[in-house]
Design a protein around this motif. Structure first.
Motif, PDB file in Angstrom:
ATOM      1  N   PHE A 185     -17.058  -1.281  17.627  1.00  0.00           N
ATOM      2  CA  PHE A 185     -18.109  -0.807  18.519  1.00  0.00           C
ATOM      3  C   PHE A 185     -19.312  -0.291  17.727  1.00  0.00           C
ATOM      4  O   PHE A 185     -20.465  -0.611  18.039  1.00  0.00           O
ATOM      5  N   ARG A 186     -19.057   0.495  16.703  1.00  0.00           N
ATOM      6  CA  ARG A 186     -20.148   1.004  15.873  1.00  0.00           C
ATOM      7  C   ARG A 186     -20.915  -0.138  15.212  1.00  0.00           C
ATOM      8  O   ARG A 186     -22.141  -0.110  15.124  1.00  0.00           O
ATOM      9  N   ALA A 187     -20.181  -1.148  14.764  1.00  0.00           N
ATOM     10  CA  ALA A 187     -20.813  -2.263  14.054  1.00  0.00           C
ATOM     11  C   ALA A 187     -21.732  -3.076  14.965  1.00  0.00           C
ATOM     12  O   ALA A 187     -22.787  -3.542  14.523  1.00  0.00           O
ATOM     13  N   VAL A 188     -21.352  -3.251  16.215  1.00  0.00           N
ATOM     14  CA  VAL A 188     -22.159  -4.096  17.104  1.00  0.00           C
ATOM     15  C   VAL A 188     -23.226  -3.299  17.853  1.00  0.00           C
ATOM     16  O   VAL A 188     -24.053  -3.897  18.543  1.00  0.00           O
ATOM     17  N   LEU A 194     -21.967  -2.530   9.104  1.00  0.00           N
ATOM     18  CA  LEU A 194     -20.501  -2.584   9.149  1.00  0.00           C
ATOM     19  C   LEU A 194     -19.977  -3.948   9.602  1.00  0.00           C
ATOM     20  O   LEU A 194     -18.780  -4.198   9.533  1.00  0.00           O
ATOM     21  N   LEU A 195     -20.867  -4.818  10.067  1.00  0.00           N
ATOM     22  CA  LEU A 195     -20.426  -6.109  10.602  1.00  0.00           C
ATOM     23  C   LEU A 195     -19.543  -6.907   9.635  1.00  0.00           C
ATOM     24  O   LEU A 195     -18.533  -7.488  10.072  1.00  0.00           O
ATOM     25  N   TYR A 216     -24.620 -12.311  10.130  1.00  0.00           N
ATOM     26  CA  TYR A 216     -25.134 -11.189   9.343  1.00  0.00           C
ATOM     27  C   TYR A 216     -24.841 -11.400   7.861  1.00  0.00           C
ATOM     28  O   TYR A 216     -25.711 -11.199   7.000  1.00  0.00           O
ATOM     29  N   VAL A 217     -23.615 -11.815   7.559  1.00  0.00           N
ATOM     30  CA  VAL A 217     -23.242 -12.054   6.170  1.00  0.00           C
ATOM     31  C   VAL A 217     -24.102 -13.166   5.570  1.00  0.00           C
ATOM     32  O   VAL A 217     -24.589 -13.063   4.437  1.00  0.00           O
ATOM     33  N   ALA A 218     -24.299 -14.230   6.343  1.00  0.00           N
ATOM     34  CA  ALA A 218     -25.096 -15.355   5.846  1.00  0.00           C
ATOM     35  C   ALA A 218     -26.544 -14.946   5.589  1.00  0.00           C
ATOM     36  O   ALA A 218     -27.160 -15.382   4.604  1.00  0.00           O
TER      37      ALA A 218
END
Length: 229
Positions: A185-188, A194-195, A216-218
């Motif tokens: 929840f915090r990440a989104v 944090l994703l 996000y990582v990409a």
């Protein structure tokens, strides 16, 4: 750990929803049961996994990965004290009101057996929306709910079954990673950094969230960080 109530809602036309149908089933009330719970089908087609429960906006609600929504009675009680009003079971639009379950601390991919047959798997937290705020009629509710972080959990159906109030809840599987509902929840919502950590949950993660994390990582080129107990 116990299921306090099974809650279902009928679609109602309301002014506060952004649903294209102008209706919502968020006003859920306890039913005596037994109630059948089964996978409803893919998002956009399938609605709620709980028999008799209706959804007004299939774009954002329902489907196999959000078949059931659970919220802890302990968190409802905390909100009662904060808001100074009564919040009966089902007030947050939850299908399952639980007792003794750390819903927000549940791991993505954690599996619960409820009653004799039903097995559910945790997929994500619940993101507050305009309809939720309108239903509660609390000013600034989306922000307040997000700030608190007690979001409750969406679950998919692994094994269908019938349930009723008073059924025991048993955690039958806990994954080895440390990705909780609260972390997801915090990440989104507020902490996009944090994703990458969410990808440690693998295929159990809600597909929409997994897509966001991979993008996000990409884009950032961040290394994926995993958490363990």
């Amino acid at each position: 750990m116990e299921l306090l109530s099974v809650n279902v809602g009928r679609r109602k036309d309301v002014a506060y929803t952004a649903s294209p149908t102008g209706s919502t089933g968020i006003d859920k009330r306890p039913v005596p049961g037994p109630v059948r719970v089964a996978a409803p089908g893919p998002k956009g087609v399938g609605g709620s996994g709980v028999a008799g429960d209706e959804i007004g906006d299939l774009r954002h609600h329902g489907g196999d990965d959000q078949a059931v929504y659970a919220y802890a009675r302990e968190d409802l009680d905390a909100w009662q004290r904060t808001l100074g009003r009564s919040l009966p079971d089902g007030s947050f639009g939850e299908n399952l009101t639980t007792s003794g379950v750390d819903v927000n601390g549940a791991l993505i991919g954690e599996r619960w057996r409820i009653g004799a047959d039903l097995v559910l798997e945790v997929t994500s937290g619940r993101i507050p929306c305009r309809t939720f705020q309108g239903h509660l009629d609390e000013k600034g509710w989306v922000k307040r709910f997000t700030d608190e972080g007690a979001c409750g959990a969406y679950l998919r159906v692994v094994e269908p079954g019938e349930i009723r109030a008073g059924d025991p809840i048993e955690i039958v599987h806990r994954p080895a990673h440390g990705v909780t509902v609260a972390l997801e929840f915090r990440a989104v919502t507020r902490e996009k950094n944090l994703l990458p950590e969410l990808l440690a949950a693998g295929d159990a993660l809600h597909p929409g969230t997994a897509k966001r994390a991979r993008q996000y990582v990409a884009q950032r080129g961040d290394a994926v960080v995993t958490r363990s107990h």
